[in-house]
Design an enzyme around this catalytic site. Structure first.
Site, PDB file in Angstrom:
ATOM      1  N   THR A 213       0.848  -1.188   0.000  1.00 30.02           N
ATOM      2  CA  THR A 213       0.000   0.000   0.000  1.00 30.02           C
ATOM      3  C   THR A 213       0.882   1.235   0.000  1.00 30.02           C
ATOM      4  O   THR A 213       2.057   1.157   0.370  1.00 30.02           O
ATOM      5  CB  THR A 213      -0.917   0.022   1.243  1.00 30.02           C
ATOM      6  N   ASN A 214       0.303   2.355  -0.411  1.00 30.19           N
ATOM      7  CA  ASN A 214       0.985   3.630  -0.209  1.00 30.19           C
ATOM      8  C   ASN A 214       0.107   4.535   0.640  1.00 30.19           C
ATOM      9  O   ASN A 214       0.309   5.738   0.696  1.00 30.19           O
ATOM     10  CB  ASN A 214       1.326   4.305  -1.549  1.00 30.19           C
TER      11      ASN A 214
ATOM     12  N   HIS B  81      -1.825   6.304   6.188  1.00 32.36           N
ATOM     13  CA  HIS B  81      -2.635   6.069   7.392  1.00 32.36           C
ATOM     14  C   HIS B  81      -2.627   4.576   7.762  1.00 32.36           C
ATOM     15  O   HIS B  81      -2.422   4.204   8.913  1.00 32.36           O
ATOM     16  CB  HIS B  81      -4.062   6.563   7.150  1.00 32.36           C
ATOM     17  N   LYS B  82      -2.811   3.727   6.738  1.00 29.22           N
ATOM     18  CA  LYS B  82      -2.814   2.273   6.997  1.00 29.22           C
ATOM     19  C   LYS B  82      -1.437   1.806   7.481  1.00 29.22           C
ATOM     20  O   LYS B  82      -1.337   0.977   8.385  1.00 29.22           O
ATOM     21  CB  LYS B  82      -3.170   1.511   5.718  1.00 29.22           C
TER      22      LYS B  82
ATOM     23  N   ASP C  73      -7.550  -5.810   1.411  1.00 32.42           N
ATOM     24  CA  ASP C  73      -8.636  -5.254   0.608  1.00 32.42           C
ATOM     25  C   ASP C  73      -9.881  -5.225   1.482  1.00 32.42           C
ATOM     26  O   ASP C  73     -10.111  -6.147   2.270  1.00 32.42           O
ATOM     27  CB  ASP C  73      -8.874  -6.085  -0.656  1.00 32.42           C
TER      28      ASP C  73
ATOM     29  N   PHE D 241     -13.562   8.434   6.450  1.00 32.06           N
ATOM     30  CA  PHE D 241     -13.563   8.485   4.985  1.00 32.06           C
ATOM     31  C   PHE D 241     -14.617   7.511   4.473  1.00 32.06           C
ATOM     32  O   PHE D 241     -15.283   6.831   5.250  1.00 32.06           O
ATOM     33  CB  PHE D 241     -12.167   8.115   4.439  1.00 32.06           C
TER      34      PHE D 241
ATOM     35  N   TYR E 271     -17.538   5.333   3.412  1.00 30.42           N
ATOM     36  CA  TYR E 271     -18.936   5.214   3.830  1.00 30.42           C
ATOM     37  C   TYR E 271     -19.123   5.491   5.335  1.00 30.42           C
ATOM     38  O   TYR E 271     -20.195   5.235   5.876  1.00 30.42           O
ATOM     39  CB  TYR E 271     -19.455   3.811   3.499  1.00 30.42           C
TER      40      TYR E 271
ATOM     41  N   LYS F 110     -12.790   3.977  16.605  1.00 28.18           N
ATOM     42  CA  LYS F 110     -13.156   3.219  15.396  1.00 28.18           C
ATOM     43  C   LYS F 110     -12.218   2.024  15.225  1.00 28.18           C
ATOM     44  O   LYS F 110     -12.664   0.899  14.993  1.00 28.18           O
ATOM     45  CB  LYS F 110     -13.103   4.138  14.163  1.00 28.18           C
TER      46      LYS F 110
ATOM     47  N   HIS G 196     -13.431  -3.405  11.148  1.00 24.00           N
ATOM     48  CA  HIS G 196     -13.005  -4.537  10.336  1.00 24.00           C
ATOM     49  C   HIS G 196     -11.493  -4.532  10.150  1.00 24.00           C
ATOM     50  O   HIS G 196     -10.822  -5.534  10.342  1.00 24.00           O
ATOM     51  CB  HIS G 196     -13.712  -4.442   8.976  1.00 24.00           C
TER      52      HIS G 196
HETATM   53  P1  IMP Z   1      -9.652  -0.352   0.857  1.00 22.55           P
HETATM   54  O1  IMP Z   1      -9.519  -1.708   0.233  1.00 22.55           O
HETATM   55  O2  IMP Z   1      -9.323  -0.345   2.316  1.00 22.55           O
HETATM   56  O3  IMP Z   1      -8.904   0.703   0.105  1.00 22.55           O
HETATM   57  O4  IMP Z   1     -11.200   0.027   0.783  1.00 22.55           O
HETATM   58  C1  IMP Z   1     -11.923   0.066  -0.454  1.00 22.55           C
HETATM   59  C2  IMP Z   1     -13.152   0.940  -0.305  1.00 22.55           C
HETATM   60  O5  IMP Z   1     -14.032   0.397   0.690  1.00 22.55           O
HETATM   61  C3  IMP Z   1     -12.858   2.354   0.175  1.00 22.55           C
HETATM   62  O6  IMP Z   1     -12.550   3.206  -0.906  1.00 22.55           O
HETATM   63  C4  IMP Z   1     -14.168   2.740   0.846  1.00 22.55           C
HETATM   64  O7  IMP Z   1     -15.123   3.120  -0.124  1.00 22.55           O
HETATM   65  C5  IMP Z   1     -14.614   1.422   1.468  1.00 22.55           C
HETATM   66  N1  IMP Z   1     -14.108   1.306   2.853  1.00 22.55           N
HETATM   67  C6  IMP Z   1     -13.195   0.410   3.308  1.00 22.55           C
HETATM   68  N2  IMP Z   1     -12.959   0.578   4.617  1.00 22.55           N
HETATM   69  C7  IMP Z   1     -13.732   1.620   4.995  1.00 22.55           C
HETATM   70  C8  IMP Z   1     -13.918   2.276   6.259  1.00 22.55           C
HETATM   71  O8  IMP Z   1     -13.312   1.963   7.296  1.00 22.55           O
HETATM   72  N3  IMP Z   1     -14.809   3.292   6.269  1.00 22.55           N
HETATM   73  C9  IMP Z   1     -15.495   3.674   5.166  1.00 22.55           C
HETATM   74  N4  IMP Z   1     -15.345   3.119   3.966  1.00 22.55           N
HETATM   75  C10 IMP Z   1     -14.470   2.084   3.887  1.00 22.55           C
END
Ligand code: IMP
Length: 214
Positions: free
Chosen positions: A20-21, A24-25, A88, A171, A173, A194, A199
Site C-alpha cells: 500500500t501507499n 494512514h494504513k 482489501d 472516509f 462510507y 473506530k 473490520h
Molecule cells: P480499501 O480496500 O481499504 O482501500 O477500501 C476500499 C473501499 O471500501 C474504500 O474506498 C471505501 O469506499 C470502502 N471502505 C473500506 N474501509 C472503509 C472504512 O473503514 N470506512 C469507510 N469506507 C471504507
C-alpha cells in the site's frame, strides 16, 4: 511513533512489505506492532510500496476481497522477491445482495465518479431509499505471503446504514455506517475508537498476533 531506525537496528530485522501507499494504513500497522511489544516490533521492518520503488497501481478487479489482496501481495513477491502482505476492504449491504462489496471504491463509477466517496455514499442512500432492513458490514481481508507460505486474516464489523450522512470524520462510507451496539456513525467516532472495533483493526490485530507468535 517509532523513531527513524538506524542502519544497525535494521540489520537484524525481517523486511516485510505492506502493499500500500496509504500512509494512514501503514502507520496503523506500525503502531499496532509497537503496541505488541519491543520484541516483535524489533523483528520486522514494515516497508511501503514506495519504499521498494514500486509505483504501479496494482489492479483490484478480483471477485473477492481475498482475490484482490492476494493479487497485490503476489505482485510484490513476484516482482521484488520480498515477503509481503496486502489488504482489501469494502462494505457489504444485505438488502443489496452484499453490494457494493469489492466495488466499494468505484460504486458510482457508472455515473462518471471513480473513487469518489460522496458520490458512492449518495448512490448507496438512493438505492436504499425504500429499504427497511438496513443491516450491513464492513469486511477486510489481509493476505500474508511469508517464508513460502500464505496466511489469510479477516475482520468483520457489523452495523447498519443510516438514512442520511452523519459526522465528518473518517472516509468512505463512514458517515452512513452505524456499528452494532453504538448510537453514532463511524464518522462521529475518534479514530482510536473506530480502530478498536473496525473490520481493519480486527484483521490487523490478527496479523500482528500471527507475527508475534511466528
Ligand atoms: P480499501 O480496500 O481499504 O482501500 O477500501 C476500499 C473501499 O471500501 C474504500 O474506498 C471505501 O469506499 C470502502 N471502505 C473500506 N474501509 C472503509 C472504512 O473503514 N470506512 C469507510 N469506507 C471504507
Amino acid at each position: 511513533m517509532r523513531p527513524h531506525l538506524t542502519q544497525d537496528e535494521k540489520k537484524g530485522m525481517k523486511k516485510l512489505v505492506f502493499a500500500t501507499n496509504n500512509s494512514h494504513k501503514l502507520e496503523e500497522v506500525r503502531a499496532m506492532l509497537e503496541e505488541a511489544g519491543p520484541e516483535v516490533a524489533s523483528r520486522y521492518e514494515i516497508l511501503s510500496l514506495s519504499d521498494i520503488g514500486c509505483d504501479v497501481d496494482i489492479p483490484e478487479n478480483g471477485l473477492t476481497f481475498a482475490d484482490n489482496a492476494l493479487r497485490k501481495a503476489e505482485y510484490v513477491k513476484v516482482h521484488y522477491n520480498i515477503d509481503c502482505f496486502a489488504d482489501d476492504s469494502g462494505l457489504e449491504v444485505r438488502a443489496l445482495g452484499m453490494e457494493p462489496g469489492v466495488r466499494s471504491a468505484r460504486y458510482a463509477s457508472e455515473e462518471g465518479f471513480d473513487h469518489n466517496n460522496e458520490a458512492n455514499t449518495e448512490k448507496l442512500l438512493r438505492n436504499m431509499e425504500h429499504v427497511k432492513e438496513r443491516q450491513a458490514q464492513f469486511r477486510t481481508v489481509i493476505v500474508l505471503l511469508m517464508d513460502g507460505f500464505k496466511e489469510e486474516f479477516e475482520g468483520i464489523c457489523r452495523g447498519e446504514i443510516t438514512r442520511k450522512p452523519i459526522g465528518n470524520k473518517g472516509f468512505g462510507y463512514d458517515p452512513v455506517f452505524m456499528p452494532e451496539g453504538h448510537t453514532v456513525t463511524f464518522a462521529e467516532m475518534a479514530m482510536e475508537d473506530k480502530n478498536a472495533i473496525s473490520h481493519r483493526g480486527k484483521a490487523v490485530r490478527q496479523l500482528v498476533n500471527f507475527l508475534t507468535s511466528h
